[in-house]
Design an enzyme around this catalytic site. Structure first.
Site, PDB file in Angstrom:
ATOM      1  N   LYS A 106     -13.559 -24.946  -3.518  1.00 25.95           N
ATOM      2  CA  LYS A 106     -13.887 -25.503  -4.837  1.00 25.95           C
ATOM      3  C   LYS A 106     -14.866 -26.668  -4.750  1.00 25.95           C
ATOM      4  O   LYS A 106     -14.768 -27.508  -3.848  1.00 25.95           O
ATOM      5  CB  LYS A 106     -12.580 -25.938  -5.503  1.00 25.95           C
ATOM      6  N   ARG A 118     -16.321 -11.627  -9.210  1.00 23.27           N
ATOM      7  CA  ARG A 118     -16.667 -12.978  -8.736  1.00 23.27           C
ATOM      8  C   ARG A 118     -17.241 -12.842  -7.325  1.00 23.27           C
ATOM      9  O   ARG A 118     -16.759 -12.003  -6.551  1.00 23.27           O
ATOM     10  CB  ARG A 118     -15.438 -13.912  -8.721  1.00 23.27           C
ATOM     11  N   ASP A 168     -12.092 -20.299  -0.054  1.00 23.49           N
ATOM     12  CA  ASP A 168     -12.478 -19.037  -0.682  1.00 23.49           C
ATOM     13  C   ASP A 168     -13.162 -18.099   0.308  1.00 23.49           C
ATOM     14  O   ASP A 168     -13.119 -16.883   0.152  1.00 23.49           O
ATOM     15  CB  ASP A 168     -13.390 -19.306  -1.881  1.00 23.49           C
ATOM     16  N   GLY A 179      -8.095 -18.206  -7.886  1.00 23.82           N
ATOM     17  CA  GLY A 179      -7.585 -18.502  -6.554  1.00 23.82           C
ATOM     18  C   GLY A 179      -7.843 -17.283  -5.675  1.00 23.82           C
ATOM     19  O   GLY A 179      -7.549 -16.144  -6.079  1.00 23.82           O
TER      20      GLY A 179
END
Ligand code: MRU
Length: 341
Positions: free
Chosen positions: A242, A89, A231, A55
């Site tokens: 997502k 990430r 994101d 998240g």
């Protein structure tokens, strides 16, 4: 803080323990509620990479505490640790945003106390932003509405309360939301495993759907809003979230269902002009080829596993931030409300 603020809000997943970081391990939920203790920046980076913590806001907060852990181990290590955390990430800009904040403190000669204060501020500000967004987003929803959400955007994905799930918490508490649907969010099942656990744990009735049932649900008239997190939001309002979010937005527009993105300003990246400039994380095909360690697809099959997609701003009715709501977002409206910071 009002009673509505704290209703349905009992979960915290990122817990600073004074000398280490404790994470509610999201790989194991809902079957096991187990904590993972990280005692070094590299353990935090691994937890981010392996989705023990996930998240966008939560990985930024965890990374900030990772910098504190690196500083506890000795100042010489800290910049290298920041680089390794940054590489964990690629898509959620909150990770880079939080590390930038920590590096400003470092650059100004900040000591361990200053770094600890900054990490705590990042965490506290996120919780406050979520409560603010909850109010703002819920206010857009007509009483008695049904909503569909995707992935997990709740207390597990943030400092607490959540972004899209924060709006859902606030909307349920205010009597505006009467029905909550969650898509299962293949392949990692953030919706089925995490959102359903989180909502039921906090006393919110919710119904799971297969991702592929979304258009049929919209056609049935049971949902008036799709509410998702983000994101990275580009300067023009294009939003990475997502995988599967874009097809929900397309379907929502077709069915006259409104589409809301809820994200703190730490998710807005004015350095990225449009969605085509956002790096989309590709994860191992194994996540698609099996489940819980058991192969479900014929040996030799290949899989393509992009884990985010970009929803164009033109398909978004409202971007809700803690600073305000951008309706029908475009570059001018984003800049007018949020400015550069
Ligand atoms: O791969 P994940 O589980 O980290 O992806 C999370 C999402 O896409 C969320 O919707 C987003 O980070 C917003 S969380 C408040």
């Amino acid at each position: 803080m009002t009673a509505a603020d704290t209703a349905h809000d009992s979960i915290r997943a990122v817990l600073w323990q004074g000398d280490h970081l404790r994470l509610l391990d999201q790989r194991l939920l809902p079957m096991q509620e187990q904590y993972l203790d990280c005692r070094s920046a590299d353990e935090v980076a691994a937890a981010i990479r392996d989705l023990a913590v996930r998240g966008a806001p939560a990985i930024g907060i965890a990374a900030a505490w990772g910098v504190v852990l690196a500083a506890q181990a000795g100042r010489a290590e800290v910049l290298a640790a920041c680089a390794r955390l940054r590489a964990a990430r690629p898509t959620a800009v909150n990770l880079m945003w939080a590390l930038d904040r920590m590096q400003v403190v470092l650059g100004a000669g900040g000591d361990l106390t200053a770094l600890t204060r900054e990490a705590q501020a990042i965490q506290d500000e996120d919780l406050a932003a979520n409560r603010r967004m909850g109010e703002r987003g819920a206010a857009l929803i007509a009483p008695g509405s049904g909503v569909l959400t995707h992935c997990n955007t709740g207390s597990l994905a943030t400092a607490g309360f959540g972004t899209a799930l924060g709006v859902i918490r606030a909307g349920v508490a205010a009597g505006r939301i009467a029905r909550v649907f969650a898509g299962e969010t293949r392949p990692w099942l953030q919706g089925a495993r995490l959102t359903m656990w989180e909502l039921l744990r906090d006393g919110i009735d919710a119904t799971l759907i297969a991702d592929s049932a979304a258009a049929h649900l919209m056609k049935s008239g049971q949902v008036q809003w799709v509410i998702v997190g983000a994101d990275r939001i580009a300067a023009n309002g294009d939003t990475a979230n997502k995988i599967g979010t874009c097809q929900l937005a397309i379907s929502a527009r077709h069915h006259g269902v409104r589409f809301m993105v809820v994200a703190p300003t730490s998710t807005v990246d004015f350095a990225t002009a449009g969605g085509e400039d956002i790096e989309i994380e590709l994860r191992a095909g194994d996540e698609l080829l099996g489940y819980a360690g058991t192969r479900t697809v014929v040996a030799g099959a290949k899989a393509w596993n992009p884990v985010f997609d970009v929803t164009p701003a033109t398909l978004i009715d409202a971007i809700v931030t803690e600073r305000g709501v951008v309706e029908c977002p475009d570059a001018a409206r984003m800049a007018a409300l949020l400015g550069r910071y």
